[in-house]
Design a protein around this motif. Structure first.
Motif, short mmCIF file in Angstrom:
data_model
loop_
_atom_site.label_atom_id
_atom_site.label_comp_id
_atom_site.label_asym_id
_atom_site.label_seq_id
_atom_site.Cartn_x
_atom_site.Cartn_y
_atom_site.Cartn_z
N GLY A 1 0.78 -1.25 0.10
CA GLY A 1 0.28 -0.27 0.20
C GLY A 1 0.93 1.38 -0.28
O GLY A 1 2.34 1.53 -0.08
N PRO A 2 -0.04 2.86 0.33
CA PRO A 2 1.21 3.51 0.27
C PRO A 2 2.27 3.55 1.12
O PRO A 2 1.86 2.82 1.82
CB PRO A 2 -0.17 4.97 0.84
N PRO A 3 3.24 4.21 0.70
CA PRO A 3 4.31 4.89 1.70
C PRO A 3 4.34 4.99 3.42
O PRO A 3 3.35 5.93 3.19
CB PRO A 3 5.04 4.92 1.09
N CYS A 4 4.30 4.41 4.54
CA CYS A 4 4.77 5.20 6.17
C CYS A 4 6.14 5.80 5.92
O CYS A 4 6.93 5.27 6.66
CB CYS A 4 3.78 4.53 6.42
N TRP A 5 5.35 7.41 6.46
CA TRP A 5 6.97 8.30 6.50
C TRP A 5 6.40 8.86 7.61
O TRP A 5 6.91 10.24 7.69
CB TRP A 5 7.26 8.44 4.83
N ASP A 6 6.48 8.49 8.87
CA ASP A 6 5.77 9.72 9.56
C ASP A 6 6.71 9.09 10.58
O ASP A 6 7.78 8.01 11.61
CB ASP A 6 4.64 9.19 10.56
N ILE A 7 7.10 10.32 11.68
CA ILE A 7 7.31 9.98 13.12
C ILE A 7 6.50 11.15 14.44
O ILE A 7 6.29 11.86 13.50
CB ILE A 7 8.35 11.36 13.24
N HIS A 8 6.53 10.10 15.14
CA HIS A 8 5.51 10.37 16.01
C HIS A 8 6.36 10.67 17.30
O HIS A 8 7.25 10.32 17.39
CB HIS A 8 4.84 9.03 16.30
N ILE A 9 5.63 12.31 17.64
CA ILE A 9 6.97 12.08 18.95
C ILE A 9 5.06 13.00 20.09
O ILE A 9 4.00 13.66 20.01
CB ILE A 9 7.30 13.84 18.36
N GLU A 10 6.11 12.38 21.10
CA GLU A 10 5.25 12.78 22.31
C GLU A 10 6.11 14.35 23.48
O GLU A 10 7.19 13.54 23.75
CB GLU A 10 4.35 12.00 23.62
N THR A 11 5.52 14.81 24.03
CA THR A 11 6.75 15.32 24.26
C THR A 11 5.70 16.51 25.79
O THR A 11 4.05 15.88 26.37
CB THR A 11 6.84 16.99 23.70
N ASP A 12 6.03 17.14 26.78
CA ASP A 12 5.53 17.88 27.96
C ASP A 12 4.19 18.42 27.92
O ASP A 12 3.76 19.08 27.94
CB ASP A 12 6.69 18.31 28.71
N ALA A 13 4.39 19.34 26.56
CA ALA A 13 3.68 20.24 25.85
C ALA A 13 2.79 19.78 24.57
O ALA A 13 1.93 20.07 23.59
CB ALA A 13 4.62 21.33 24.98
N GLY A 14 2.74 18.11 25.40
CA GLY A 14 1.62 17.66 23.62
C GLY A 14 1.72 16.14 22.72
O GLY A 14 3.89 16.44 22.54
N THR A 15 1.24 16.30 21.47
CA THR A 15 1.97 15.16 20.55
C THR A 15 2.36 16.26 19.61
O THR A 15 1.39 17.26 19.32
CB THR A 15 0.92 13.99 20.92
N ALA A 16 3.07 15.38 18.30
CA ALA A 16 3.33 15.85 17.50
C ALA A 16 3.55 14.95 16.16
O ALA A 16 3.50 13.20 16.62
CB ALA A 16 4.07 17.16 16.94
N LEU A 17 2.87 15.14 14.81
CA LEU A 17 3.36 14.38 14.06
C LEU A 17 3.91 14.51 12.91
O LEU A 17 3.37 15.43 11.97
CB LEU A 17 2.34 13.58 13.44
N LEU A 18 5.34 14.11 11.90
CA LEU A 18 6.01 15.09 11.23
C LEU A 18 5.32 13.70 10.06
O LEU A 18 6.18 12.97 10.08
CB LEU A 18 7.20 15.13 11.43
N SER A 19 4.80 14.45 8.95
CA SER A 19 4.85 13.36 8.27
C SER A 19 5.02 13.18 6.92
O SER A 19 5.81 13.98 6.53
CB SER A 19 3.10 12.52 8.74
#
Length: 309
Positions: free
Chosen positions: A225-243
């Motif tokens: 299927g489609p490629p998955c090029w993701d970076i999941h981040i959890e911090t003291d200020a919440g979550t983020a996703l660089l995708s």
């Protein structure tokens, strides 16, 4: 006047990325190519770099798009001949050969540019700025794609020095080492090798962070299927996703506005190359490649089913 540049290795990455970027660049004109099996219409073509350099005195820069296993010889030849050199990623087959090129370029007063195109993706700088003052609890990379789609029939990637799944995985590592606010080192790895190939088809990595964050990565080259090029981040200020390989960034599930339209990864690389030449500098960060070398050093090898095209 634009720099007269030569491309060495007219393969898929050159046609897909380098040639369009050079064509659109105000800083470079494509003057010649060197390739055993391919040419670019209307441009002088040679079978090898030595012949090109002898015939084309006005070529001042060389962009190497060959597989990493054979890149060192051409890079050294170009530097010895007084040309500036741009290296596709990874910059070579070994760290020591790239260090030799770094030393030679410095001795010759030439620019050597070891490129990491994923660092120039549209949202990478934004992610780096957001992370700079955060306490990171967890970061997980999921970098998965179908090798048959992205590298059809390219056997060199399965040969020693071709890196296997680390060929795309090093893109993830180039982003990680760009955005992470402190040093990391690899503490554990599991590498899965097809029984008929010299390089891995999948890998799981664990990094040590002195700040206590949990940092992991999973690379897979048989992803459907489609490629998955993701970076999941959890911090003291919440979550983020660089995708999307660094193209988009979301904080708490909300996509951010990147701002002005970006020129694209490879146009940005060539603009940077021009700046380095103009200022008499080189840029040769080897930290992504160092993580790959460490993976082969400390990694636990598992043999899996054969790979066939």
């Amino acid at each position: 006047m634009p720099h007269q540049i030569a491309i060495v290795g007219v393969g898929k990455i050159a046609r897909d990325q380098h040639l369009p970027a050079i064509s659109a660049s105000p800083d470079f004109d494509l003057a010649a190519t060197a390739s055993r099996n391919a040419q670019v219409g209307g441009v002088p073509a040679y079978n090898d770099l030595a012949s090109l350099l002898e015939a084309q005195d006005h070529v001042s820069c060389v962009s190497l798009c060959t597989p990493p296993q054979v890149r060192y010889g051409d890079a050294r030849l170009a530097l010895e001949a007084g040309r500036h050199v741009m290296l596709e990623k990874p910059p070579g087959a070994t760290l020591s050969e790239v260090q030799d090129l770094i030393d030679l370029a410095a001795a010759k007063g030439l620019t050597l540019y070891a490129t990491w195109h994923s660092r120039h993706a549209a949202a990478v700088a934004e992610a780096k700025a957001w992370l700079a003052d955060k306490a990171i609890h967890k970061l997980d990379i999921q970098w998965k794609e179908d090798v048959r789609y992205w590298h059809p029939g390219q056997d060199w990637i399965w040969q020693a020095g071709g890196l296997g799944v680390f060929d795309p995985g090093i893109n993830a590592l180039s982003v990680l080492t760009e955005i992470y606010p402190r040093a990391l080192h690899l503490s554990r790895a599991e590498l899965r090798f097809p029984e008929n190939r010299d390089t891995p088809v999948a890998a799981d990595l664990t990094f040590y962070d002195a700040g206590g964050a949990q940092v992991t990565a999973a690379f897979d080259w048989l992803h459907a299927g489609p490629p998955c090029w993701d970076i999941h981040i959890e911090t003291d200020a919440g979550t983020a996703l660089l995708s999307e390989g660094g193209a988009t960034f979301a904080i708490g599930g909300n996509p951010t506005q990147i701002g002005a339209e970006m020129p694209g990864e490879y146009p940005s690389l060539y603009a940077r190359f021009a700046d380095l030449i103009a200022t008499g500098q080189s840029e040769t960060d080897l930290s992504p490649m160092r993580h790959v070398a460490d993976a082969f050093t400390v990694g636990r090898r598992t043999v899996v089913a054969p790979f066939e095209w």
